[in-house]
Motif scaffolding. Structure first.
Motif, short mmCIF file in Angstrom:
data_model
loop_
_atom_site.label_atom_id
_atom_site.label_comp_id
_atom_site.label_asym_id
_atom_site.label_seq_id
_atom_site.Cartn_x
_atom_site.Cartn_y
_atom_site.Cartn_z
N THR A 120 13.68 -2.53 -6.18
CA THR A 120 12.81 -1.35 -6.24
C THR A 120 11.34 -1.75 -6.14
N ILE A 121 10.60 -0.98 -5.33
CA ILE A 121 9.15 -1.19 -5.21
C ILE A 121 8.42 -0.22 -6.16
N ALA A 122 8.89 1.03 -6.18
CA ALA A 122 8.26 2.03 -7.04
C ALA A 122 9.23 3.19 -7.26
N THR A 123 8.98 3.95 -8.32
CA THR A 123 9.78 5.14 -8.58
C THR A 123 8.84 6.31 -8.88
N ILE A 124 9.36 7.52 -8.68
CA ILE A 124 8.60 8.71 -9.08
C ILE A 124 9.16 9.11 -10.44
N THR B 262 6.53 10.05 1.42
CA THR B 262 6.90 11.37 1.94
C THR B 262 8.30 11.79 1.47
N GLY B 263 8.39 13.01 0.91
CA GLY B 263 9.69 13.58 0.57
C GLY B 263 10.29 13.10 -0.74
N LEU B 264 9.62 12.19 -1.44
CA LEU B 264 10.22 11.67 -2.67
C LEU B 264 10.11 12.68 -3.81
N LYS B 265 11.25 12.91 -4.47
CA LYS B 265 11.29 13.85 -5.59
C LYS B 265 11.30 13.08 -6.91
N LEU B 266 11.22 13.81 -8.01
CA LEU B 266 11.29 13.18 -9.33
C LEU B 266 12.56 12.35 -9.41
N VAL C 265 4.66 17.98 -8.51
CA VAL C 265 4.96 18.70 -9.75
C VAL C 265 4.50 17.92 -10.98
N GLY C 266 3.70 16.90 -10.77
CA GLY C 266 3.16 16.18 -11.92
C GLY C 266 3.88 14.89 -12.24
N GLY C 267 4.79 14.47 -11.34
CA GLY C 267 5.45 13.18 -11.53
C GLY C 267 4.44 12.03 -11.42
N VAL C 268 4.85 10.87 -11.89
CA VAL C 268 3.94 9.72 -11.92
C VAL C 268 4.50 8.63 -11.01
N LEU C 269 3.64 8.05 -10.20
CA LEU C 269 4.07 6.93 -9.36
C LEU C 269 4.12 5.68 -10.24
N ASN C 270 5.35 5.22 -10.49
CA ASN C 270 5.54 4.05 -11.34
C ASN C 270 5.75 2.84 -10.42
N ILE C 271 4.71 2.01 -10.27
CA ILE C 271 4.80 0.89 -9.34
C ILE C 271 5.44 -0.31 -10.03
N VAL C 272 6.59 -0.71 -9.51
CA VAL C 272 7.32 -1.84 -10.08
C VAL C 272 6.77 -3.15 -9.51
N ARG C 273 6.47 -3.12 -8.21
CA ARG C 273 5.92 -4.33 -7.57
C ARG C 273 4.68 -3.98 -6.77
N HIS D 166 0.86 -1.18 0.00
CA HIS D 166 0.00 0.00 0.00
C HIS D 166 0.90 1.23 0.00
N PHE D 167 0.58 2.20 -0.85
CA PHE D 167 1.37 3.43 -0.94
C PHE D 167 0.65 4.54 -0.17
N VAL D 168 1.39 5.22 0.72
CA VAL D 168 0.77 6.27 1.54
C VAL D 168 1.53 7.59 1.38
N ASN D 169 0.86 8.68 1.78
CA ASN D 169 1.43 10.03 1.77
C ASN D 169 1.82 10.52 0.37
N GLU D 170 0.98 10.18 -0.62
CA GLU D 170 1.27 10.68 -1.97
C GLU D 170 1.29 12.20 -1.98
N GLU D 171 0.43 12.81 -1.13
CA GLU D 171 0.34 14.28 -1.13
C GLU D 171 1.59 14.93 -0.53
N LYS D 172 2.46 14.10 0.12
CA LYS D 172 3.68 14.66 0.72
C LYS D 172 4.91 14.40 -0.15
N SER D 173 4.68 13.98 -1.39
CA SER D 173 5.81 13.74 -2.29
C SER D 173 5.96 14.91 -3.25
N PRO D 174 7.08 15.68 -3.12
CA PRO D 174 7.29 16.82 -4.03
C PRO D 174 7.28 16.38 -5.49
N GLY D 175 7.81 15.19 -5.78
CA GLY D 175 7.85 14.72 -7.17
C GLY D 175 6.46 14.53 -7.76
N LEU D 176 5.53 14.02 -6.94
CA LEU D 176 4.17 13.83 -7.44
C LEU D 176 3.46 15.17 -7.54
#
Length: 202
Positions: free
Chosen positions: A181-185, A152-156, A123-131, A111-121
């Motif tokens: 890797t689980i996911a990338t921005i 939280t805190g993840l940038k592009l 600015v329009g970044g995309v959560l790319n879920i690998v697993r 489960h992915f949490v705190n999407e609203e606290k990711s600077p990368g998301l």
């Protein structure tokens, strides 16, 4: 946090084979097998309706259950099931017998949490879920309902790796040779606009 355990009543099957399976299904039952723990596999029949409800409720493959086979209570973990692709009902289930010391291999959803606290998301970044799930080796009684990936805190260009995820006590990923890797921005195909970048950096 894991799904509450549940109990299913079953009867043993004397006859096995295609014909008897069809007969069972006509009577609202499905064939199932309990195996493992160095004991002879037991062929049983379960209520189709009850099992199908459990599968649809979620967490089926990660919840230890008790099956009452004619008064003998056997703790099990579902290992596999087949659904009828056309009518969406359960055709067959394999259960693994577990004890309090059993270690099992299970796929646990992430489960992915705190999407609203990711600077990368932001600015329009995309959560790319690998697993979407991670295969873990874990004690049967400690299977988590899900793993939590905190964004939280993840940038592009940042990523979340298995080392960033808190695993239950004693649990280890099946893949041990790398910090996978689980996911990338990711930067979206069209890039992000300068206005959005400025807004994010303020």
């Amino acid at each position: 946090m894991s799904h509450a355990s549940y109990e299913l009543k079953a009867e043993t099957r004397e006859r096995v084979g295609k014909g008897s399976s069809r007969e069972l299904r006509r009577n609202g039952l499905i064939p199932a097998v309990i195996y493992g723990d160095k004991q002879t596999p037991i062929s049983i029949a379960l209520s189709t309706k009850e099992v199908t409800l459990k599968i649809h409720a979620g967490g089926f493959m990660t919840t230890v259950a008790t099956i009452d086979v004619g008064g003998e209570k056997i703790r099990v973990l579902p290992k596999d099931y087949q659904l009828d692709p056309v009518r969406d009902f359960t055709m067959h289930v394999d259960f693994l017998r577990v004890t309090k010391d059993s270690t099992v291999t299970v796929e646990v959803p992430v489960h992915f949490v705190n999407e609203e606290k990711s600077p990368g998301l932001k600015v329009g970044g995309v959560l790319n879920i690998v697993r979407h799930e991670v295969e873990l080796v874990v004690a049967a009684d400690d299977i988590p309902e899900f793993l939590t990936a905190d964004l939280t805190g993840l940038k592009l260009g940042d990523g979340i790796h298995i080392s960033d995820i808190k695993l239950p006590k004693g649990a280890t990923p099946v893949i041990t040779d790398r910090d996978f890797t689980i996911a990338t921005i990711a930067t979206p195909a069209g890039g992000v606009s300068e206005a959005e970048e400025e807004a994010a950096s303020e």
